[in-house]
Each structure stands twice: as C-alpha cells, then as structure tokens.
Design an enzyme around this catalytic site. Structure first.
Site, PDB file in Angstrom:
ATOM      1  CG  ASP A  90      -1.984   0.787   1.429  1.00 32.12           C
ATOM      2  OD1 ASP A  90      -2.528   1.699  -0.011  1.00 32.12           O
ATOM      3  OD2 ASP A  90      -2.416   1.222   2.097  1.00 32.12           O
ATOM      4  CG  ASP A 273      -4.210   4.075  -2.895  1.00 37.81           C
ATOM      5  OD1 ASP A 273      -3.508   3.593  -1.750  1.00 37.81           O
ATOM      6  OD2 ASP A 273      -4.764   4.657  -1.893  1.00 37.81           O
TER       7      ASP A 273
END
Length: 395
Positions: A90, A273
């Site tokens: 992430d 992201d």
C-alpha cells in the site's frame, strides 16, 4: 489504502485490490544499486468467481465487493520468530502492521520487542480501524532484504478487514510524514520509519527509491518491486519526474484531467495509491465523464457500459507536469472473461470530494498497471514512464 490516522482528513474507500503475492525467491541484481523482487497477481475470491461465472454465461452476485473480495496486492515479510506474514502492499499508507489473521498471529521472536508506542489508524472513512502496539523486530522482505530493526505494528485483535485468513496486515510504503498522525491519543508522535527509510538508513540501498511495475491481469507474472534504483529494462519511454505535491502528505501529484479533448478537472492535487482498484475523480468531474460516456451505476456499485458505448469510449488523460498520461479505452475497464460481455465495468469511480478541495483524484493500481512509477524519497519526486502495457488491450 489511504489512511486517515486520527485526523479529520478524508479516507478513500477500500474498493478493490488485486493480490500481489511476493514470491519467495532470490532477488535479482541486474543494475547497480537495485534489488528487484518479483510479484504475482491473483484475483480475490469473489472477483475470480464473477469472471468464472461470466465465462459460463451465469449471472453472479452484484453486491459491492470489498478490496479483499476483489483481490489485493500483497508481499511476504519474515520476522525473527521465523514467522511469515502476507501483507497488503500500500503506497497510500505508511505504517506496517500484522495480526489481521486469527490463524497467523504475531509471534515475538528473539528480536521482537514492544516500543510502548500505541497506534490507531482508520480506513474507509472510519468504517475500519486498526489499533495496536508498535514493536521493533528483524524484518526480511522476500527473504532477501533484511532490516534490523524495523518498527511494525501488532493488532490488538484479528479481523480488521474482511476475509482475515487471507492476509495478515499491511505493508505501508507511503511517505514517512503520515506516521506522525497515527498515535492512539491523537497527539502528534515522532515519525516511524517505513521499510524504504530503514533500508536506506542502514545502507542496504544507496537511494531511498521504490520502483513499482505492475502488469494488466491477463499478462504473465504480475510485475516487480525494485528497491534502491529504477529498473530501466521494463521502460518503454524516458522517465518524467515531477515534484511531490505540497498540497497533500501522500505520494501525490498536481494534474488536470481531460476526457477526449475536454478538460473535466482543472489543475489540482491527487494521489498515487496502489491500494485502490479505481481511478477516482472528484464528483463534479466524474459527472461530466459519466454523461459523456453514457455509463450507468449498477446495483453492485460499479459503473458500466454497453458494448456500443465501450466502442465509442474516448481517451482519459492525466496531464502531469505538462506531460499527457493517457488511459486508453481498454485501460478504463476491469478485466473481462471475454471481449463480448453484455456489461463492461469501468475502473473509474468517485473520489467523493469536490474539486479544488485538496484531494480530487486517485490514481489506483489500474494506472500503475499502465505506467512504471518511481517514488523517490531522497528527492521528493515521483517519476512516471510508459511500459509495454501502456496501450495493451488485454482487459
């Protein structure tokens, strides 16, 4: 997976990862100062079942799928207890933690020691919350890159996310500054080093640089992460660097957005992201895009097109640092079981923000599948380059 910490900043929804299972093999060193780690993509269980049903001509469940049900990117780490943990990769958060799975709890080895720093992180607009204690431990990535010590969190309880048996936590690769807002009592805390910070500070890599290379779903092995340098063997263009936006504390860029030749989002800030399955646009920009494409919202929360509408889909472009980064029609849709499906689902979704409000778009993993991304902590820059998959038509 962008987190809020304990601030009032908005969180993106957890709406679809692809599994990036980091293979435990020796990393290859093909360029000076670079350690490449191969990755593998696996669809999440419900997304895989949906594709399977489509292939058989069956109807499938159209309720909203969580990130985990769609799939996700993950990496394996080891600790001093010889335990192995599968973590979501992430770039939208910066804190690494374990303990999500009830069948694979954190086991403190000879080097695992609590620091006394408690942490609280909220995800998905406060719908999901991690609380736990930070530990220092010896951590290895892919059984090759070893960090001694590395701070990692240990969850107070399992099941922070759905399907907890499938993975153990999060590998946070966002900017270090995000960690100063995750103290349990809401007060600022000293920054907690990410794995990239630690690899650089201990001299394992000569530059605090992370390269991210993903492939579209129906293409081979999935991609790689590279630490310390960029892998120019996968580039199809030169690298264009831009400064990290000063509007947001994330890996963000300033950009405008065009659909066909029309600007639908004026210059503003957004983030890159890998924890998001969507390209997200501020509500007003998305409304223009949906009107121009004719897409409709389905019961499962996905926007979809008919085949005719898909045939007429135009280019969606992000203008970053004066450079156009195009998403072809094929790059704007989720993978299909066949090219003649009745419903074609868009990867474009809503940021749930109004433009000019600070966070107006998210470039999730579908963008990273089309462009090589360099996150350079040392220079506070983000690099973007084309790959062989920028205009591939395999979805």
């Amino acid at each position: 997976m962008r987190h809020c910490g304990n601030t009032v900043s908005p969180c993106r929804s957890l709406f679809g990862f692809i599994l990036l299972s980091l293979t435990i093999v020796n990393a290859s060193l093909t360029q000076p100062g670079i350690t490449k780690i191969p990755v593998t993509r696996v669809m999440g269980p419900r997304r895989a079942q949906a594709l399977h049903d489509d292939q058989l001509g069956k109807r499938h469940d159209e309720t909203i799928m969580t990130d985990q049900e769609n799939g996700y990117y993950a990496a394996y780490i080891g600790t001093s207890s010889a335990s192995i943990y599968k973590l979501l990769v992430d770039t939208g958060s910066s804190y690494t933690w374990v303990g999500n799975s009830p069948v694979n709890p954190y086991v403190p080895g000879f080097a695992g020691k609590p620091t006394g720093q408690r942490v609280k992180i909220t995800y998905d607009n406060d719908a999901l919350s991690f609380t736990g204690m930070t530990h220092n431990d010896i951590v290895s990535l892919d059984n090759v890159l070893t960090i001694n010590p590395q701070p990692i969190g240990v969850s107070d309880r399992p099941g922070v996310f759905d399907n907890p048996e499938d993975y153990d936590g999060i590998l946070g690769l966002g900017p270090t500054a995000l960690t100063t807002h995750i103290g349990e009592d809401s007060d600022p805390i000293p920054p907690i080093p990410t794995v990239v910070d630690s690899l650089y500070s201990q001299g394992t890599i000569s530059h605090a640089v992370l390269g991210v290379y993903f492939m579209p779903y129906y293409n081979g092995d999935g991609g790689e992460l590279s630490f310390g340098n960029i892998d120019d063997t996968v580039l199809a263009s030169g690298v264009h660097y831009v400064p990290v936006t000063n509007t947001l504390p994330y890996w963000g860029v300033d950009a405008s957005v065009r659909y066909r030749s029309n600007t639908i989002l004026n210059p503003t800030a957004g983030i890159i992201d890998t924890g998001s399955s969507h390209i997200k646009l501020a509500s007003d920009a998305l409304s223009i895009y949906l009107s121009d494409t004719g897409a409709i919202l389905n019961p499962g929360g996905w926007y979809s097109l008919t085949q005719d509408q898909y045939n007429n889909l135009g280019i969606l472009s992000f203008v970053i640092g004066g450079q156009d980064y195009d998403l072809s029609p094929n790059a704007q849709i989720f993978p299909r079981a066949s090219p003649d499906e009745e419903r074609i689902f868009l990867i474009v979704g809503e940021q749930r923000r109004i433009q000019d409000s600070g966070l107006d778009f998210t470039l999730g993993y579908p963008f990273v599948e089309r462009y090589y991304i360099i996150l350079n902590t040392s220079s506070s820059q983000i690099g973007i380059a084309s790959t062989r998959y920028t205009y591939s038509t395999t979805n």
